[in-house]
Design a protein around this motif. Structure first.
Motif, PDB file in Angstrom:
ATOM      1  N   GLY A 126    -100.091   3.008  19.066  1.00 11.26           N
ATOM      2  CA  GLY A 126     -99.166   3.715  18.206  1.00 11.26           C
ATOM      3  C   GLY A 126     -98.404   2.723  17.343  1.00 11.26           C
ATOM      4  N   LEU A 165     -99.351   5.391  24.547  1.00 11.54           N
ATOM      5  CA  LEU A 165     -99.079   5.142  23.131  1.00 11.54           C
ATOM      6  C   LEU A 165     -97.571   5.153  22.951  1.00 11.54           C
ATOM      7  N   ASN A 213     -98.236   8.219  16.644  1.00 10.33           N
ATOM      8  CA  ASN A 213     -99.678   8.065  16.818  1.00 10.33           C
ATOM      9  C   ASN A 213    -100.396   9.240  16.167  1.00 10.33           C
ATOM     10  N   THR A 219    -100.895   8.755  10.169  1.00  9.81           N
ATOM     11  CA  THR A 219     -99.719   8.392  10.966  1.00  9.81           C
ATOM     12  C   THR A 219     -98.775   7.524  10.149  1.00  9.81           C
TER      13      THR A 219
END
Length: 725
Positions: free
Chosen positions: A565, A16, A20, A602
């Motif tokens: 992410g 990622l 994230n 996120t």
């Protein structure tokens, strides 16, 4: 015979690259199947804990969830599952290899015995290497089999040396991070972008996008550099290029002995021989220099110690002094042995960039060997007791002397760099005392180097480290600059592309050159450059690298956040539209609103303090998400009478809602009638692209949060023409 357990299976490994659901930083996420070990926590396998702590004694420093030193060992003794143990093993291997890592988590999935394990990973290849060796270490420890921890650490360290930024670049990037300036690594080496879009700058080690190619070429030609410096009154040693060993001696005689022989375009002191007084020495030195450069220079020898001064933006910001390397005979050991015993044994010396001083190997350094020969010695000579021998005259510039630099010396050095035309340079200077003007000591500038190494200033062998990375960042970015352009991230299960396109249009009318990545494609300004789904990390990343865009709008669905992410570290506006789409996330084991909340938050977690979270007040979970925003919160909903909006306005908060077919922009008790939502919906419907009123309100709230005036928002939506699919 004790039981042998089958290996834990690594079902999937996913890097990622940006913020994230786990953390703000890149992580390596691994799905583990413990298999039969699901029934065997750490305290049920005989001798496991003892073997593990013997192999990795520093595990005692891991706090784990207990929150204190020894916390992980408490968990280990009490019994913890092997996925959690693997997490800490990998973290410790990274710590031992020189990439300290403090973050890791292991969580169960809906499938018995399968876990998601993540750990902080600055570089994907280094992280994968650590995971591989950590996995092997864990299984060998479980099964009481041998394992070479030192070899594993060395392998990870080698991968780190191959893959991670060099120390000079890393120092600049660290200084940028301290200034909250984002960075993107552009290749496998040290080419790094600082900032985003049109406000970015680039560095390549200690060279910048302001470094002149002409100036760099001048600096690479020592004879040309010297002639330019001499013309402006900077003291330089007399000398001239030569074509042969015979000519080198002739020039040496003309200049007057002693002399220096060196390549005209060499670096790191290779092929440079000092204090030459005899014909045969000059001729041998010519042969050495010729191998290192395209042309050979003979110069008058300047007595004194070598110094390296770093100039950034016209100012001397650091200085280091060299020292000669000597050995003393004992009547027993050879020169080579004495070099190892008296010089190379210094813990400050090593073979990598982690050491401020280099080890001396006369078999590989022809200049050192020549200096020994001039003293009637070879590497196998046994020195009589008490005899001191000079082994190396240069190449040990690592003692900080920044506070000692005389202002007139600093002026001469700065003038030299300006004359060459470099913005950042390392200047080699020889003088007996840098605290006195060169006119008093007879000192001179011998080289100006583009792209200088910073390690001698960051990790000096003696003296204080200097903040040279900070100096370079301050040179590239003014005090009030952070290299950022406005970024909008939009998350939702439906309507995200429509919000993104409306916002991009309003920013375009507001004078921005907008980059847009959404489900409808990739756009630069009003031009669609790709007609495919671009609501993902790679497309957004391309916009961050684009020098032409000064505002960026990206659509980030939950699946994209889970798989890659976010492409950016922080954003100015984070939009979360709904809590839908669970059915599409089963492959990621996201099966509840609680889990989805952790994914979508996120987008709000990364909102900048001077930015805003734009949230749909009709969803109670999104109302709760407001407290996560470091910046302002702007609510929107069809119904302006919702408790969340009413209470928000009571606190002088901003909200957008629908009234009489138009968007109302409200703050506290003030209300401004805005865009005609119903007319825009009609135009979308006519184009075969129906749009929900909530979607339009989300776009209005986002543009308002970005500082677009209500009048321009209204006019902009009145003129927006839905594109055909």
């Amino acid at each position: 015979m004790s039981r042998r357990f089958q290996d834990i299976k690594l079902l999937r490994i996913n890097y990622l690259r940006g913020p994230n659901m786990w953390t703000y930083r890149p992580v390596l996420e691994t799905w583990l199947d413990l298999g039969e070990l699901e029934e065997f926590p750490s305290n049920t396998i005989a001798g496991f804990n003892e073997r593990l702590t013997e192999r990795l004694p520093a595990l005692i420093e891991h706090h784990c969830g207990v929150g204190e030193r020894g916390g992980f060992l408490q968990r280990l003794t009490g019994g913890t599952w092997m996925g959690h143990v693997l997490e800490h093993i990998v973290i410790e291997l990274l710590n031992l290899s020189g990439m300290p890592t403090g973050f890791g988590q292991t969580r169960s999935t809906s499938q018995t015995g399968v876990y998601r394990m993540v750990f902080r990973a600055r570089d994907e290849q280094v992280a994968r290497c650590a995971l591989e060796h950590g996995h092997r270490l864990l299984m060998s420890t479980i099964n009481d089999e041998p394992f070479d921890v030192a070899a594993a650490v060395n392998a990870i360290r080698d991968k780190l040396d191959d893959c991670y930024l060099g120390p000079s670049t890393a120092a600049i990037v660290a200084a940028a991070t301290d200034r909250r300036i984002p960075h993107i690594r552009l290749n496998d080496g040290n080419l790094v972008q600082l900032g985003y879009g049109a406000r970015q700058r680039r560095i390549w080690t200690a060279e910048t996008d302001m470094t002149s190619a002409i100036a760099e070429s001048i600096a690479g030609d020592k004879d040309l550099t010297k002639s330019l410096l001499k013309a402006v009154g900077v003291p330089v040693p007399e000398g001239q290029p030569v074509k042969s060993a015979e000519q080198a001696w002739e020039v040496a005689e003309d200049l007057g002995l002693p002399v220096v022989v060196k390549p005209s375009d060499g670096n790191h002191g290779r092929g440079v021989t000092l204090d030459l007084r005899r014909r045969e020495d000059v001729m041998q030195a010519f042969e050495l220099a010729e191998k290192e450069g395209s042309e050979v220079l003979v110069e008058r020898y300047i007595p004194g110690m070598e110094h390296r001064l770093l100039v950034v933006g016209g100012q001397v910001v650091a200085a280091a002094r060299g020292e000669e390397a000597w050995i003393a005979g004992d009547g027993q050991h050879t020169v080579i042995e004495l070099i190892d015993l008296q010089i190379n044994s210094d813990p400050r010396r090593g073979l990598t960039e982690d050491f401020p001083l280099n080890r001396i190997n006369i078999r590989e350094d022809a200049v050192v060997l020549l200096d020994l020969q001039r003293q009637g010695l070879t590497g196998d000579s046994v020195l009589e007791a008490g005899r001191r021998v000079l082994v190396q005259r240069n190449g040990n510039v690592a003692n900080d002397c920044t506070p000692l630099v005389h202002p007139e010396v600093a002026h001469a050095v700065s003038l030299a760099v300006r004359t060459v035309g470099l913005d950042i340079a390392g200047v080699d200077l020889v003088t007996t005392d840098i605290s006195k003007p060169l006119s008093e000591t007879g000192g001179a500038i011998v080289e100006v180097n583009a792209g200088p190494g910073l390690l001698m200033h960051l990790k000096p062998a003696e003296g204080m480290p200097q903040p040279v990375g900070q100096a370079i960042i301050d040179h590239l970015f003014a005090a009030d600059e952070n290299g950022r352009v406005p970024i909008v991230g939009v998350a939702g299960s439906s309507g995200g592309a429509q919000v993104a396109r409306l916002v991009a249009w309003l920013l375009h009318l507001n004078g921005r050159h907008v980059g847009l990545a959404c489900g409808d494609g990739l756009f630069l300004g009003t031009r669609r450059v790709e007609r495919r789904d671009c609501a993902h990390w790679a497309a957004a990343h391309r916009l961050l690298m684009n020098r032409s865009v000064d505002a960026i709008v990206t659509e980030n669905g939950a699946a994209s956040i889970l798989e890659h992410g976010l492409a950016y570290d922080r954003c100015h506006v984070g939009v979360v539209m709904d809590m839908g789409g669970l059915a599409q996330l089963e492959a990621h084991d996201i099966r509840s609103d609680e889990q989805l909340y952790k994914v979508l938050r996120t987008q709000v977690d990364v909102v900048l303090p001077d930015g805003a979270a734009v949230l749909n007040a009709a969803h109670p979970q999104l109302v709760q998400m407001a407290e996560l925003s470091d910046g302002e919160v702007v609510f929107y909903a069809l119904d302006g009478g919702l408790d969340a909006i009413t209470q928000h306005r009571d606190r002088d908060g901003r909200a957008v809602f629908l009234q009489g077919g138009a968007a109302v922009l409200a703050q506290g008790g003030a209300e401004t009638s805005g865009a005609n939502v119903e007319q825009l919906q009609a135009r979308f419907a006519a184009a075969g692209q129906p749009v929900e009123a909530e979607v339009v309100l989300a776009a209005v709230a986002t543009a308002w949060a970005l500082g677009v005036s209500p009048e321009l928002i209204s006019a902009g939506l009145d003129t927006f023409v839905p594109a055909l699919p």
